[in-house]
Design a protein around this motif. Structure first.
Motif, mmCIF file in Angstrom:
data_model
loop_
_atom_site.group_PDB
_atom_site.id
_atom_site.type_symbol
_atom_site.label_atom_id
_atom_site.label_comp_id
_atom_site.label_asym_id
_atom_site.label_seq_id
_atom_site.Cartn_x
_atom_site.Cartn_y
_atom_site.Cartn_z
ATOM 1 N N THR A 31 -9.609 2.086 1.907
ATOM 2 C CA THR A 31 -9.001 2.294 0.373
ATOM 3 C C THR A 31 -9.551 1.237 -0.314
ATOM 4 O O THR A 31 -9.348 0.121 -0.283
ATOM 5 C CB THR A 31 -7.685 2.212 0.528
ATOM 6 O OG1 THR A 31 -7.057 3.174 1.379
ATOM 7 C CG2 THR A 31 -6.973 2.557 -0.774
ATOM 8 N N ASN A 32 -10.084 1.630 -1.493
ATOM 9 C CA ASN A 32 -10.837 0.679 -2.363
ATOM 10 C C ASN A 32 -9.341 0.320 -3.420
ATOM 11 O O ASN A 32 -9.049 1.122 -4.222
ATOM 12 C CB ASN A 32 -11.706 1.461 -3.380
ATOM 13 C CG ASN A 32 -12.713 0.506 -4.165
ATOM 14 O OD1 ASN A 32 -12.148 -0.807 -4.439
ATOM 15 N ND2 ASN A 32 -13.531 0.942 -5.006
ATOM 16 N N ARG A 33 -9.204 -1.103 -3.546
ATOM 17 C CA ARG A 33 -8.291 -1.400 -4.154
ATOM 18 C C ARG A 33 -8.935 -2.079 -5.584
ATOM 19 O O ARG A 33 -7.989 -2.295 -6.413
ATOM 20 C CB ARG A 33 -7.720 -2.846 -3.595
ATOM 21 C CG ARG A 33 -6.992 -2.301 -2.145
ATOM 22 C CD ARG A 33 -6.299 -3.745 -1.568
ATOM 23 N NE ARG A 33 -5.327 -3.441 -0.621
ATOM 24 C CZ ARG A 33 -4.977 -4.375 -0.002
ATOM 25 N NH1 ARG A 33 -5.299 -5.824 0.086
ATOM 26 N NH2 ARG A 33 -3.840 -4.230 1.083
ATOM 27 N N ASP A 35 -11.116 -2.015 -9.210
ATOM 28 C CA ASP A 35 -11.722 -1.224 -10.307
ATOM 29 C C ASP A 35 -13.273 -1.041 -10.283
ATOM 30 O O ASP A 35 -13.656 -0.280 -11.218
ATOM 31 C CB ASP A 35 -11.225 -1.952 -11.524
ATOM 32 C CG ASP A 35 -9.672 -1.989 -11.885
ATOM 33 O OD1 ASP A 35 -8.984 -1.118 -11.139
ATOM 34 O OD2 ASP A 35 -9.231 -2.969 -12.295
ATOM 35 N N HIS A 62 -10.304 2.810 -6.428
ATOM 36 C CA HIS A 62 -8.935 3.321 -6.009
ATOM 37 C C HIS A 62 -9.024 4.857 -5.259
ATOM 38 O O HIS A 62 -8.390 5.659 -5.389
ATOM 39 C CB HIS A 62 -8.123 3.710 -7.329
ATOM 40 C CG HIS A 62 -7.824 2.469 -8.006
ATOM 41 N ND1 HIS A 62 -7.103 1.135 -7.725
ATOM 42 C CD2 HIS A 62 -8.487 1.845 -9.312
ATOM 43 C CE1 HIS A 62 -7.407 0.313 -8.568
ATOM 44 N NE2 HIS A 62 -7.960 0.665 -9.811
ATOM 45 N N SER A 63 -10.070 4.870 -4.479
ATOM 46 C CA SER A 63 -10.198 5.853 -3.662
ATOM 47 C C SER A 63 -10.238 5.549 -2.287
ATOM 48 O O SER A 63 -10.388 4.576 -1.836
ATOM 49 C CB SER A 63 -11.455 6.745 -4.151
ATOM 50 O OG SER A 63 -11.599 7.236 -5.187
#
Length: 239
Positions: A31-33, A35, A62-63
């Motif tokens: 999970t990309n935290r 921006d 955020h994906s």
């Protein structure tokens, strides 16, 4: 660190339900935290043993992205079911619009001044899931009799099974005994019938003799005939 500022990794340990001669897979969720676009790359200490798909990729802001790790079929079980293999997951911030084809090894080099995070993942072998019990619960037509195991390990069949067992076995075991009893009762019945007929004839003779002499029938004969009639009725009911 397993969870950095760029990617959250779940789970933090790769668990394989170990079985001999069978490929086994487990998944990772990234999970990309941030921006920013984040590229990742997965490495392992034993590349011939594992197949990682995808082993590189880009996670949008955020994906999430799923990674499947497959362990090749093993011919031997490791000692004490312990595994020393490890995985390294590298994450780096890349330019917006970057795709998997654009990824290069230099992106994950800290010496190039890139923002790179590294997460180490261990491998663990766990017992395979137990298969469901072949004995179905509930009583269904055509199903096998149910069985239960007592505290001392003895298998106890259900009452349905015992009833069927008695229905098939007991008649066979008692056939000779029943036939013998029926034959005996039949002989007793025939004997009583003959005695009753004889007494009836004697009673008739006594009645005729008493009529000629003006006397009555002896009370004892009346009682005997009555008792024989009751016994005859009882035997007829039993047979």
């Amino acid at each position: 660190m397993s969870n950095g500022e760029l990617l959250r990794i779940e789970p933090q340990e790769l668990e394989f339900p170990f079985e001999l001669k069978k490929q086994i897979s487990c998944s990772l969720q990234l999970t990309n935290r941030a921006d920013s676009y984040v590229a990742f790359k997965v490495k392992t200490t034993n590349p011939k043993k594992y197949c990682v798909r995808p082993n590189t990729g880009v996670v949008l802001p955020h994906s999430t992205c799923d990674v499947i790790v497959t362990m090749q079929a093993q011919k031997e079980a490791p000692e004490d079911m312990q595994c020393k293999d490890k995985f390294l997951l590298q994450a780096a911030v890349v330019s917006p619009g970057t795709t998997t084809k654009d990824i290069t090894p230099e992106m994950f080099s800290k010496e190039s001044g890139n923002r790179v995070e590294e997460s180490k993942l261990r491998v663990a072998y766990v017992p395979p899931p137990r298969p469901p019990s072949p004995v179905r619960e509930g009583s269904e037509e055509g199903s096998s009799p149910r069985a239960s195991v007592s505290d001392n390990g003895t298998v106890n069949q259900t009452s349905e099974y015992n009833t069927l067992l008695r229905a098939h076995i007991e008649p066979k075991e008692n056939t000779t005994e029943v036939k013998t009893l029926i034959s005996k009762l039949t002989d007793e019945k025939n004997s009583v019938i003959q005695q009753n007929n004889k007494l009836q004839q004697e009673l008739e003779l006594l009645r005729r003799g008493s009529s000629k002499n003006g006397g009555g029938i002896p009370f004892l004969y009346v009682v005997i005939v009555g008792l024989l009639g009751i016994l005859l009725g009882y035997l007829l009911k039993r047979t």
